[in-house]
Each structure stands twice: as C-alpha cells, then as structure tokens.
Enzyme design. Structure first.
Site, PDB file in Angstrom:
ATOM      1  CB  CYS A  92      -0.894   0.052   1.228  1.00 36.16           C
ATOM      2  SG  CYS A  92      -1.980  -1.343   1.349  1.00 36.16           S
TER       3      CYS A  92
ATOM      4  CG  ASP B 132       0.956   5.204   3.702  1.00 35.31           C
ATOM      5  OD1 ASP B 132       1.779   6.106   3.897  1.00 35.31           O
ATOM      6  OD2 ASP B 132       0.016   5.277   2.892  1.00 35.31           O
TER       7      ASP B 132
ATOM      8  CB  CYS C 277       2.651  10.352   1.134  1.00 33.76           C
ATOM      9  SG  CYS C 277       1.068  10.042   1.889  1.00 33.76           S
TER      10      CYS C 277
ATOM     11  CB  CYS D 274      -3.898   5.499   2.276  1.00 33.00           C
ATOM     12  SG  CYS D 274      -3.641   7.149   1.639  1.00 33.00           S
TER      13      CYS D 274
END
Lengths: 141, 383
Positions: A45, A47, A72, A119
């Site tokens: 994913c 993360d 991010c 997310c």
C-alpha cells in the site's frame, strides 16, 4: 474545522508536521526502553507505521509516544500530530487515547485531501495494536 | 527563491521564439481558415505553412498531418479510430504505455476486443520478437510508444516497423516524449500513425497532431465540419498550430547539440545519484533512454515525501509513488519492470531541459542526500 489547504498541496499544519515532525524515533529502540510496540500498514500500500509507548503503570498515562513512518507527507504529518495529541498535557490515559479517531487527527491537521484520509491516517490503528500488545503482556505477567 | 525545474517530461515552458511566432494570430490575424475572404485566407496560409513545415520534419506529405487538441486526443484518435473502423479484431500494445494509450486499449478490451499486453523486460524495452510472436491474422493495431514518459527508455520502433511491413495491422507510436530528441522520419520508422504534441517540445499546450499515413482508414469520434479531413472537425487553433510548427522546427535545428549536451549531464547526474546515495537504483536501460531522463528508486523512502521536501528547496521533480496518484496505485511503468512495490513507491523522475545546467544538478546533489537521510531516519522500513 479550519481549512487552509489551498496555500499548499496540504494544509499549513500538515506542512509544519511534515517538515518538522515531532516525537519520531530516529534509531532502533533499546531493549526495555518501551512498554509496548505496535505496527500497521503494508509495503504494497505504500504506508508502514511503527509506534512505541512508555506507559505509567499506575495512572495508565502515556508518558512517551515514539514513532516511525514510511509513507507520504500526510502519513508523516498524521503520525506526528497524533503523537502530540497523546503526549501533550502530561500524557493521555490509555482509556481516553483509544477514543481518538482519524477524524480528530484530521481536524487538528486542518484537513486532508479526501483521497488521503483512508490511507494515511493509520496512526490510531498502530497505536491500538500497541495498546493490545501492552494489555497482553500485562496478563502474561 | 530561484526554482530548479527538473520535470520537462511533464511539460516544457513556451520558447520565447515560439511565442513570438504565435503572437500575430490572436488578435491581428484572427481569421477562420475556412473563410474565403482575406482574413480567412491569411489564416489558411499560416495553417498550410505550419502543416508543410511539420511534414518536412517527419518526412510525410502535408495532408497526412491531422491537428488535434494534444497527445491524449491523438492517441485516442489512433486507437479508437482504428478499432471503430474494423469493429473487431486483435490489438498488441505494452504494459507500460502512457495512460492515453493504456486506457483507450483497456476500453476496447472491455468492449470485447482481444488484446495482447506485452512485457517490457527488466530494462524497459520491448522485444520486437515478442511482437512478431503475438501477431495474429486478425491483428488490426500495434501501438508501441517511441520513448517511455516515466523512464525514458527508447523502443525499437524501426525494427518493429520492418516486422509489420508484412502484416496488415496498423502501426501506431506515441512519440510525444521522443519528439525533441529522436529521429521522426516516419518512413524510416515504418509507422502508419504517430502522435506528437506541443507541450513537451517548448510549444503551446492543448495542441498536437496525429500523422496518418495515406490509405490508413480511421473512424472519427467527433462530428462537425470538414476540417482536418473530417477526422478532427472544429475551427483550427491557428495560433497553437503555428506555435507547434515553430517549436518542432527549433527542436529539430537544435537537436544534435542538445542531445549531446543533455546526455553528458544525464550520465553525470545518474552517476552521482547512484554512487552518493546508498541503495539508489536506476530504472530503465542506462543508454537506450532519452538524453534528458533520469528515473531512480531510493529504497526506504516514499516518493511524494521526497518530492515535497525538494519542492521546499526550490526543486521540481516527479514520482511514481502511489501517494501522488489519484488511483493510489504505484506507477504501472515501474511495476512493469517487475520490481518490488518499494521501487515504485520510492521512485523519482528528473527530466532535464534546455536551461538545465551542471550547477543545478550539483545543487540537487547537495540537497537530495540530506533529505534522504532525514526521511530514512523517520522511516519505519529499514534498508
């Protein structure tokens, strides 16, 4: 909820916590340094979050909340903000802290772009997994 | 703060010489090329001259140039236009095309057309033999990009063109990224359809063309007047068309010097990145790539975070990280190289341009390693 997203890709609050993250652990934890650890996310994913807790056993207040995040800008900022919320004012009690929702974190960050919400706000889940581990360890002892 | 713009594959600034060529066509020579009186004739002449100028560069006939709104539209016209003309059949393309090709072909696949999605190997270059093997009697279209927009790898278009000479399939190439640097001779390339746009060659945005070889039948998806042989009706965007022709003329003239200069800078930059930042790897073939493209994966970091830190220091680049895409999927290009997810999430693309200097690259190499150290120290993934 105050929104200042237009000034940057994210809000200025996200920017602040992204560029100057608070309470992160810039090394591996020492043995016995923390009372519990938790992890959430996956490489697929994009993360991954780890958290470490130091807990006052009598009061059940969280004295230290340290973290590492691979992800991010919003993932880094959300974890940083969550660590501040948990440890400000002498540290929250576990019972209060587990009630913090992604919505609360996003509020303190002055908003996130909608597609980022799902997310990047994993900090509360990583924290709850650490709390579960903490409780498990207590019953073992 | 002075910005260091290293994202020329996303778009280029308008060349002042191009702007100057366009200037008269907004208010002064504003006519509609379809009008018979003086203003119209003036516009028509400009349109014809632009078409002839472009035809000269790509070695085609002027009437084989169909002006469109840009790269995406040209790709759609090539792919949907070919498929709608035959109604059924088989298409060959690669897994790492630009989304304008990828999603047009996906749409046709959903409509029931048969599609072969070719692998591109670990270096990001399609093997012409794979195309030969994939060809079927009912193959109607082969669409292979000239140079990849993310990793800059150059595809063996002329070789594929030779293979396809013996087959009835239409051969399309998206040459948007290649236009400033590679040979655009359509005869040598052996292509039937070729996409080029203005915004990657220091021309205006919102303009492009599709080269359509004489005899190739396309079904348009826009209906209206008789402009552009009815393949793209609507009043021609004369200033942009003039700009596109001027931009390609300049690019052509300056190509050989610019390719040499940028190749040197590119290799200097790649060497610094991969030797001075640990666990950093180049994506795509090291030589068979555009002279301005650098694409690396910095393991243990996430591309969007790196990009936004660099932005703070005045540096613009792009990433194939999932976090920076609307779909939240990592770059399909990096994934097509069969690399682990981490390579996609940690990918950074720097694309150099006419104004890029060695000094700018040295500045990036002063900032980037520090940013990586910081983000790796926060990272939950240790490498």
């Amino acid at each position: 909820m105050k929104k200042d997203i237009d000034n940057w890709y994210y809000s200025n609050k996200v920017k602040e916590h992204f560029l100057k993250p608070k309470n992160f652990l810039d090394r591996e934890p020492k043995k016995g340094e923390f009372d519990a650890a938790g992890e959430m996310g996956s490489v697929v994913c994009g993360d991954v979050m780890k958290v470490w807790l130091k807990i006052d056993k009598k009061t059940e207040r969280i004295k230290k909340f340290k973290w590492q995040t691979w992800g991010c800008a919003s993932a880094i900022a959300a974890t940083s903000m969550f660590s501040v919320m948990i440890t400000e004012k002498g540290g929250m009690k576990i019972s209060e802290a587990v009630k913090i929702t992604p919505r609360d974190i996003i509020g303190r960050l002055h908003g996130l772009p909608p597609r980022k919400i799902h997310c990047s706000v994993l900090a509360d889940q990583a924290f709850r997994s650490a709390v579960d581990n903490y409780r498990k360890n207590l019953t073992k002892k | 703060m002075k910005r260091i713009y290293l994202d020329h594959a996303a778009t280029t600034p308008l060349d002042p010489r191009v702007k100057k060529a366009m200037d008269p066509f907004w208010s002064e020579k504003f006519g509609n090329p379809s009008s018979l009186y003086k203003e119209g004739r003036e516009a028509k002449r400009a349109l014809n001259e632009a078409r002839a100028s472009i035809a000269k560069i790509i070695k085609s006939r002027p009437e084989e140039i169909i002006f469109t709104d840009g790269g995406t539209e040209s790709d759609n016209l090539a792919i949907l236009g070919t498929a709608n003309n035959s109604g059924k059949g088989h298409i060959i393309t690669t897994k790492f095309e630009h989304h304008a090709v990828l999603n047009s072909v996906k749409f046709l696949e959903e409509q029931g057309l048969d599609v072969t999605w070719l692998d591109v190997g670990r270096e990001g270059i399609v093997n012409p033999k794979d195309i030969e093997k994939a060809l079927k009697p009912n193959t109607i279209l082969v669409s292979i990009m000239y140079a990849n927009n993310e990793i800059g790898t150059i595809q063996p278009i002329a070789e594929i063109g030779k293979i396809l000479k013996k087959h009835s399939a239409v051969f399309h190439t998206d040459a948007c990224q290649a236009a400033g640097y590679l040979d655009l001779n359509v005869e040598k390339l052996g292509v039937d359809l070729m996409t080029i746009n203005g915004s990657k060659v220091y021309g205006p945005k919102g303009i492009g063309f599709l080269y359509v070889k004489k005899g190739v039948k396309l079904q348009p998806f826009l209906y209206g007047g008789e402009q552009e042989k009815k393949l793209r009706p609507g009043t021609e965007n004369v200033p942009a068309i003039v700009g596109l022709a001027e931009a390609l003329k300049i690019a052509q003239k300056e190509k050989s010097n610019e390719v040499k200069r940028l190749t040197g800078l590119r290799d200097y930059f790649i060497k610094k990145l991969t030797t001075e930042i640990p666990k950093t790897f180049l994506n795509g073939h090291s030589r068979l790539r555009l002279p301005n493209n650098i694409n690396i994966s910095v393991l243990g970091t996430e591309g969007e975070a790196v990009l936004l830190y660099l932005d703070e220091y005045g540096i613009s680049c792009s990433t194939g990280s999932a976090c920076s895409s609307e779909s939240l999927e990592p770059s399909h290009v990096i994934m097509a190289l069969k690399k682990p997810h981490e390579y996609g999430h940690g990918s950074l693309r720097f694309t150099l341009g006419r104004k890029t200097t060695k000094k700018e690259i040295d500045y990036v190499m002063k900032i980037l390693p520090e940013v990586i150290v910081k983000l790796r120290s926060i990272s939950a993934i240790k490498i």
